[in-house]
Design a protein around this motif. Structure first.
Motif, PDB file in Angstrom:
ATOM      1  N   ALA A 116       0.814  -1.222   0.000  1.00  0.00           N
ATOM      2  CA  ALA A 116       0.000   0.000   0.000  1.00  0.00           C
ATOM      3  C   ALA A 116       0.846   1.270   0.000  1.00  0.00           C
ATOM      4  O   ALA A 116       0.304   2.372  -0.074  1.00  0.00           O
ATOM      5  CB  ALA A 116      -0.929   0.007   1.208  1.00  0.00           C
ATOM      6  N   THR A 117       2.161   1.137   0.058  1.00  0.00           N
ATOM      7  CA  THR A 117       3.029   2.303   0.123  1.00  0.00           C
ATOM      8  C   THR A 117       3.124   2.989  -1.233  1.00  0.00           C
ATOM      9  O   THR A 117       3.269   2.332  -2.268  1.00  0.00           O
ATOM     10  CB  THR A 117       4.443   1.893   0.588  1.00  0.00           C
ATOM     11  OG1 THR A 117       4.339   1.219   1.846  1.00  0.00           O
ATOM     12  CG2 THR A 117       5.335   3.110   0.725  1.00  0.00           C
ATOM     13  N   GLN A 118       3.029   4.303  -1.229  1.00  0.00           N
ATOM     14  CA  GLN A 118       3.192   5.055  -2.466  1.00  0.00           C
ATOM     15  C   GLN A 118       4.640   5.020  -2.930  1.00  0.00           C
ATOM     16  O   GLN A 118       5.566   5.035  -2.120  1.00  0.00           O
ATOM     17  CB  GLN A 118       2.774   6.512  -2.267  1.00  0.00           C
ATOM     18  CG  GLN A 118       1.283   6.748  -2.325  1.00  0.00           C
ATOM     19  CD  GLN A 118       0.971   8.227  -2.434  1.00  0.00           C
ATOM     20  OE1 GLN A 118       1.755   9.076  -2.032  1.00  0.00           O
ATOM     21  NE2 GLN A 118      -0.179   8.554  -2.978  1.00  0.00           N
ATOM     22  N   LYS A 119       4.823   4.957  -4.250  1.00  0.00           N
ATOM     23  CA  LYS A 119       6.158   5.034  -4.824  1.00  0.00           C
ATOM     24  C   LYS A 119       6.041   5.514  -6.267  1.00  0.00           C
ATOM     25  O   LYS A 119       4.965   5.431  -6.873  1.00  0.00           O
ATOM     26  CB  LYS A 119       6.867   3.689  -4.758  1.00  0.00           C
ATOM     27  CG  LYS A 119       6.159   2.552  -5.465  1.00  0.00           C
ATOM     28  CD  LYS A 119       6.937   1.254  -5.276  1.00  0.00           C
ATOM     29  CE  LYS A 119       6.229   0.080  -5.930  1.00  0.00           C
ATOM     30  NZ  LYS A 119       6.987  -1.198  -5.745  1.00  0.00           N
ATOM     31  N   PRO A 120       7.122   6.035  -6.836  1.00  0.00           N
ATOM     32  CA  PRO A 120       7.054   6.558  -8.204  1.00  0.00           C
ATOM     33  C   PRO A 120       6.680   5.465  -9.203  1.00  0.00           C
ATOM     34  O   PRO A 120       7.025   4.290  -9.030  1.00  0.00           O
ATOM     35  CB  PRO A 120       8.473   7.066  -8.457  1.00  0.00           C
ATOM     36  CG  PRO A 120       9.068   7.264  -7.096  1.00  0.00           C
ATOM     37  CD  PRO A 120       8.437   6.233  -6.225  1.00  0.00           C
ATOM     38  N   ASP A 121       5.978   5.852 -10.257  1.00  0.00           N
ATOM     39  CA  ASP A 121       5.651   4.927 -11.337  1.00  0.00           C
ATOM     40  C   ASP A 121       6.931   4.497 -12.058  1.00  0.00           C
ATOM     41  O   ASP A 121       7.949   5.192 -12.008  1.00  0.00           O
ATOM     42  CB  ASP A 121       4.707   5.596 -12.339  1.00  0.00           C
ATOM     43  CG  ASP A 121       3.336   5.866 -11.740  1.00  0.00           C
ATOM     44  OD1 ASP A 121       2.947   5.143 -10.806  1.00  0.00           O
ATOM     45  OD2 ASP A 121       2.664   6.814 -12.198  1.00  0.00           O
ATOM     46  N   PRO A 122       6.898   3.381 -12.762  1.00  0.00           N
ATOM     47  CA  PRO A 122       8.068   2.975 -13.558  1.00  0.00           C
ATOM     48  C   PRO A 122       8.430   4.060 -14.569  1.00  0.00           C
ATOM     49  O   PRO A 122       7.555   4.655 -15.195  1.00  0.00           O
ATOM     50  CB  PRO A 122       7.598   1.691 -14.255  1.00  0.00           C
ATOM     51  CG  PRO A 122       6.483   1.176 -13.394  1.00  0.00           C
ATOM     52  CD  PRO A 122       5.807   2.388 -12.840  1.00  0.00           C
ATOM     53  N   ARG A 123       9.735   4.306 -14.722  1.00  0.00           N
ATOM     54  CA  ARG A 123      10.169   5.392 -15.598  1.00  0.00           C
ATOM     55  C   ARG A 123      11.665   5.300 -15.873  1.00  0.00           C
ATOM     56  O   ARG A 123      12.395   4.580 -15.192  1.00  0.00           O
ATOM     57  CB  ARG A 123       9.852   6.749 -14.965  1.00  0.00           C
ATOM     58  CG  ARG A 123      10.663   7.044 -13.719  1.00  0.00           C
ATOM     59  CD  ARG A 123      10.137   8.276 -12.987  1.00  0.00           C
ATOM     60  NE  ARG A 123       8.827   8.062 -12.401  1.00  0.00           N
ATOM     61  CZ  ARG A 123       8.035   9.035 -11.967  1.00  0.00           C
ATOM     62  NH1 ARG A 123       8.425  10.293 -12.047  1.00  0.00           N
ATOM     63  NH2 ARG A 123       6.866   8.772 -11.434  1.00  0.00           N
ATOM     64  N   SER A 124      12.104   6.077 -16.843  1.00  0.00           N
ATOM     65  CA  SER A 124      13.525   6.255 -17.135  1.00  0.00           C
ATOM     66  C   SER A 124      13.771   7.736 -17.392  1.00  0.00           C
ATOM     67  O   SER A 124      12.832   8.543 -17.420  1.00  0.00           O
ATOM     68  CB  SER A 124      13.956   5.423 -18.351  1.00  0.00           C
ATOM     69  OG  SER A 124      13.387   5.955 -19.537  1.00  0.00           O
ATOM     70  N   SER A 125      15.034   8.114 -17.557  1.00  0.00           N
ATOM     71  CA  SER A 125      15.414   9.470 -17.966  1.00  0.00           C
ATOM     72  C   SER A 125      14.862  10.538 -17.024  1.00  0.00           C
ATOM     73  O   SER A 125      14.468  11.617 -17.467  1.00  0.00           O
ATOM     74  CB  SER A 125      14.975   9.749 -19.407  1.00  0.00           C
ATOM     75  OG  SER A 125      15.552   8.812 -20.281  1.00  0.00           O
ATOM     76  N   PHE A 126      14.827  10.256 -15.743  1.00  0.00           N
ATOM     77  CA  PHE A 126      14.395  11.230 -14.747  1.00  0.00           C
ATOM     78  C   PHE A 126      15.630  11.896 -14.145  1.00  0.00           C
ATOM     79  O   PHE A 126      16.768  11.634 -14.550  1.00  0.00           O
ATOM     80  CB  PHE A 126      13.570  10.529 -13.655  1.00  0.00           C
ATOM     81  CG  PHE A 126      14.227   9.295 -13.116  1.00  0.00           C
ATOM     82  CD1 PHE A 126      15.058   9.334 -12.013  1.00  0.00           C
ATOM     83  CD2 PHE A 126      14.022   8.070 -13.738  1.00  0.00           C
ATOM     84  CE1 PHE A 126      15.671   8.202 -11.534  1.00  0.00           C
ATOM     85  CE2 PHE A 126      14.631   6.916 -13.262  1.00  0.00           C
ATOM     86  CZ  PHE A 126      15.465   6.988 -12.158  1.00  0.00           C
ATOM     87  N   SER A 127      15.412  12.742 -13.158  1.00  0.00           N
ATOM     88  CA  SER A 127      16.508  13.389 -12.430  1.00  0.00           C
ATOM     89  C   SER A 127      16.515  12.879 -11.003  1.00  0.00           C
ATOM     90  O   SER A 127      15.460  12.801 -10.364  1.00  0.00           O
ATOM     91  CB  SER A 127      16.346  14.914 -12.441  1.00  0.00           C
ATOM     92  OG  SER A 127      16.377  15.409 -13.766  1.00  0.00           O
TER      93      SER A 127
END
Length: 610
Positions: free
Chosen positions: A179-190
């Motif tokens: 149930a913990t919030q976390k960033p969505d899957p992604r690339s090329s972030f900072s």
């Protein structure tokens, strides 16, 4: 064996054109920049590199480092410095020249920036292979998040978090509750370092969506599954709590993702490939691309050359604009009676008082310490003079960025027009404190494109001779870069504070708390600010010393260094607001504003003010 493993370093020409390389300021030498890897695609063949280049700033000289024990050619990898001063590299990708084969790496390397020696770190249960991920550091850990894996069936974007303990040589993969919030899957972030963990902003991925596939035979609407590009503008704080000091060595740290509010003045439209680099509490971003899908066959792209500063604590974006240097006014004033002179005398008196409070030595010992303090103010060696322009480099995305001594370095990057891809063969430098132009470190004309060109009206053909329009101001013929509409610098109309902005929806510092600390003035550089306010900063530290603050237990030289660190933090924290004030004053024709309290008391105040 020793000859086989010998590391050689030789002078060379600047690196060839390449994309998806990594650039970093050397942790061991404040006058060196390191570049590794990258790829170049000319429309037909792809070339991957594993060169390690060193740029010597003071000598304006490039060196190539060759070592048998080095990572294989790759691009899309990530690296970061550690608290111990080493550089850690993970992952990346490689393909054959005609792109018949493609794979990701899952190897992990440590680079000693002083000896230039690579060491492969073999660990069990490390992160799986990937590209497009990002890394940063927190105390004795290396933090890795995200990226993607490209297989023959699909591209899978990742959202796993990994921590590497540089002291115990162990990878940790913290498992968060469902149930913990976390960033969505992604690339090329900072991903930037933070005193309590790490800060994540933005990113790119493709998510499954449904689209119309025409009419069915029965007249119904047919649907099909497609991958829709998503550009993120969200911000996440990764809070990391180290295990207790008496815990066993294999106990992992505790982590928690916390979602922050959307930054004020976020770039609009959203853009991918807007690279960021960390600099004194700010993320410095350059470039980017915004794609608009016009149809299934075509896509319209808008490229940017904006330079932005994201103040992490205030969670707000500022646009940085270039300014031509101001002509220094001639002032004939006695140095001893000048503002700087008086500030210096006050500073010396405060240092003597501090030494008396510490009661650690005689007056002669204090004088020796003062001599050491004065030696610290010696001017750094002059930099090589480079050509300077007052326009930003050509719009692009995925440029490699690094900051060293408050100077931003921009290497390479990619631009697309029609079916043609341009990889820039150049490096630029911008002083983030002065913003007084863009220095050309080196620049070479683009190589000819050998792929297909459907948009021949804009790019011509390979057999065409260079026309007069293809020759730059210096008379060099090369591949012409198309203009982007009618603008050389895209206008950022969105970088304004909305009038109806609800302050409650934005992370902002509490403005009701009076800040009595000194603040910089318009057109005041860091050195002048410290000379003017050094007594005030040292007064603050002296007051803590008198009150028995156990954290203030330093020598004369150490305390003066602490005062400078506090002044430097304040100067950079106010940089964007002061820059805006400077622009307003210049537009209004106002010169330097001098405080009346800084003038001599017998200087004829009425006449001077008039």
């Amino acid at each position: 064996q020793a000859q086989f493993l010998k590391i050689t370093e030789s002078q060379c020409e600047p690196p060839s054109a390449r994309a998806s390389a990594t650039l970093i300021g050397s942790p061991s030498n404040s006058r060196e920049i390191l570049l590794f890897g990258g790829e170049y695609f000319n429309g037909v063949l792809a070339t991957f590199y594993n060169d390690l280049f060193i740029y010597l700033i003071d000598k304006d000289e490039w060196r190539r480092v060759t070592s048998p024990n080095s990572p294989l050619p790759r691009s899309g990898h990530a690296w970061t410095r550690s608290i111990a001063g080493d550089i850690y590299l993970f992952g990346g990708e490689f393909s054959s020249p005609k792109q018949g084969t493609f794979y990701h790496y899952n190897d992990f390397w440590k680079l000693d920036p002083s000896s230039r020696e690579w060491t492969r770190i073999d660990t069990k249960k490390g992160p799986p292979a990937r590209s497009g991920h990002r890394m940063t550091f927190f105390k004795g850990y290396i933090v890795l998040f995200g990226g993607f894996q490209d297989t023959s069936q699909q591209t899978k974007y990742l959202q796993d978090l990994w921590l590497y303990d540089i002291h115990n040589y162990t990878w940790y993969n913290p498992v968060l509750p469902p149930a913990t919030q976390k960033p969505d899957p992604r690339s090329s972030f900072s991903l930037h370092p933070h005193d309590a963990g790490a800060i994540l902003y933005g990113g790119y991925s493709r998510v499954k969506a449904t689209a119309s596939a025409g009419k069915t035979k029965g007249g119904g609407q047919a649907l099909r599954s497609v991958l829709k590009p998503v550009v993120y503008q969200d911000t996440w704080f990764l809070r990391i709590a180290q295990p207790a000091s008496d815990s066993p060595a294999n106990v992992p740290p505790t982590v928690r993702w916390e979602r922050r509010k959307k930054p004020v003045n976020s770039p609009n439209p959203s853009r991918a490939g807007a690279t960021q680099v960390y600099h004194k509490g700010r993320g410095i971003a350059f470039g980017g691309v915004h794609d608009v899908e016009e149809s299934e066959e075509g896509m319209e792209s808008e490229f940017f050359d904006n330079l932005l500063a994201w103040n992490i604590e205030r969670n707000r974006f500022f646009q940085l604009t270039l300014r031509r240097p101001r002509a220094a006014a001639k002032r004939q004033v006695d140095e001893r009676n000048s503002k700087k002179g008086r500030g210096k005398l006050d500073e010396e008196e405060l240092l003597r008082n501090l030494a008396a409070l510490e009661a650690k030595g005689t007056l002669e010992a204090v004088d020796t310490a003062m001599d050491q303090v004065h030696d610290d103010l010696d001017v750094a060696p002059a930099k090589p003079v480079k050509p300077t322009v007052f326009t930003m480099p050509h719009p692009r995305f995925n440029a490699a960025l690094a900051v060293l001594d408050d100077v931003l370095y921009i290497f390479g990057g990619t631009f697309e027009h029609g079916d043609r891809e341009y990889t820039f063969d150049e490096m630029w430098a911008i002083d983030l404190g002065k913003l007084d132009g863009v220095q050309e470190i080196y620049r070479r004309e683009l190589d000819d494109w050998e792929g297909s060109e459907h948009d021949s009206s804009a790019t011509g053909t390979e057999d065409d001779e260079p026309s007069e329009d293809d020759v730059d101001e210096e008379g060099n013929a090369g591949v012409p870069l198309p203009m982007i509409g009618s603008q050389a610098q895209p206008e950022m109309k969105d970088i304004v504070m909305p009038e109806n902005l609800d302050v409650a929806d934005v992370d902002m510092p509490d403005m009701n708390i009076a800040d009595t600390r000194p603040h910089p003035r318009p057109f005041e550089n860091l050195r002048d600010f410290f000379v003017r306010t050094s007594p005030a900063w040292q007064d603050i530290l002296l007051e803590k010393l008198r009150s028995g603050d156990p954290s203030i237990n330093q020598s004369v030289k150490e305390l003066r260094k602490s005062a400078f660190d506090q002044a430097e933090t304040m100067w950079w924290d106010c940089r964007e607001e002061i820059t805006a004030l400077e622009d307003e004053q210049e537009a209004a024709g106002i010169g330097d504003i001098v405080s009346i309290t800084d003038r001599n008391h017998d200087a004829g105040a009425v006449g001077r003010r008039r």
